[in-house]
Design an enzyme around this catalytic site. Structure first.
Site, PDB file in Angstrom:
ATOM      1  CG  ASP A   1      -3.675   2.463  -1.357  1.00  0.00           C
ATOM      2  OD1 ASP A   1      -2.503   3.251  -0.759  1.00  0.00           O
ATOM      3  OD2 ASP A   1      -3.682   2.086  -2.941  1.00  0.00           O
TER       4      ASP A   1
ATOM      5  CG  ASP B   1      -2.841   7.932  -4.549  1.00  0.00           C
ATOM      6  OD1 ASP B   1      -3.149   8.490  -4.102  1.00  0.00           O
ATOM      7  OD2 ASP B   1      -1.503   8.439  -3.886  1.00  0.00           O
TER       8      ASP B   1
HETATM    9 MG   LIG Z   1      -1.624   2.671  -3.900  1.00  0.00          MG
END
Ligand SMILES: [Mg+2]
Length: 173
Positions: A9, A11
């Site tokens: 991922d 963020d």
């Molecule tokens: Mg995230």
């Protein structure tokens, strides 16, 4: 031993902000840093560049799987952020260390189905690092999910690889 594919991922997994709400475009270089329109820095957690290099060195495919609402800005950040060189390779834009980018809103089941269709890699050969528990749903497919509540660092990364090894040895038994 590593999985054939490691996905991250973005963020709060590779960097400490939400690229679609905490950052105002356009992003730009300021010296060695990457900053947004207000000078807010965008940078990887400190161990991330080395982890990406290690994976490349092992021939592991690297993917980004993000449900951000700002895919162009996320890609621009990956383009501007640089991964330092080592003995074998020169410094380069981080985006060049990723084999595939799945960056768009929605359930990450979609992201991983797309990765599987593109690469042909079995789900159980995929390890995913993400800071949000809801994305654990990709385990339904057979992907090994490793939660990173404070982002990826060397210890978290190694723990994820160990968890994957345990899973694969169980499934082979
Ligand atoms: Mg995230």
């Amino acid at each position: 031993m590593f999985p054939k594919l490691v996905a991250f991922d973005l963020d709060y997994t590779l960097w400490n902000l939400w690229i679609d709400t905490h950052v105002t475009g356009p992003l730009r270089k300021s010296g060695d840093a990457v900053v947004d329109a207000h000078g807010v820095p965008v940078e990887f957690y400190s161990d991330v560049p080395d982890i990406l290099r290690r994976l490349r060195g092992q021939g592991v495919l690297i993917a980004a799987c993000s449900r951000t609402h700002a895919p162009p800005m996320a890609r621009q950040a990956l383009q501007l952020l640089r991964v330092p060189g080592n003995d074998d390779e020169a410094e380069k834009p981080a985006i060049e260390l990723f084999d595939d980018l799945q960056i768009y809103p929605g359930s990450k089941l979609t992201h991983f189905r797309a990765l599987h269709a593109k690469t042909g890699i079995p789900y159980k050969q995929m390890l995913f690092f993400d800071d949000e528990p809801r994305n654990r749903e990709v385990e339904k497919l057979g992907v090994v999910f490793h939660l990173t509540p404070t982002g990826v660092d060397n210890a978290t990364f190694d723990a994820g690889v160990e968890a994957w090894k345990k899973r694969i040895s169980k499934s082979a038994a």
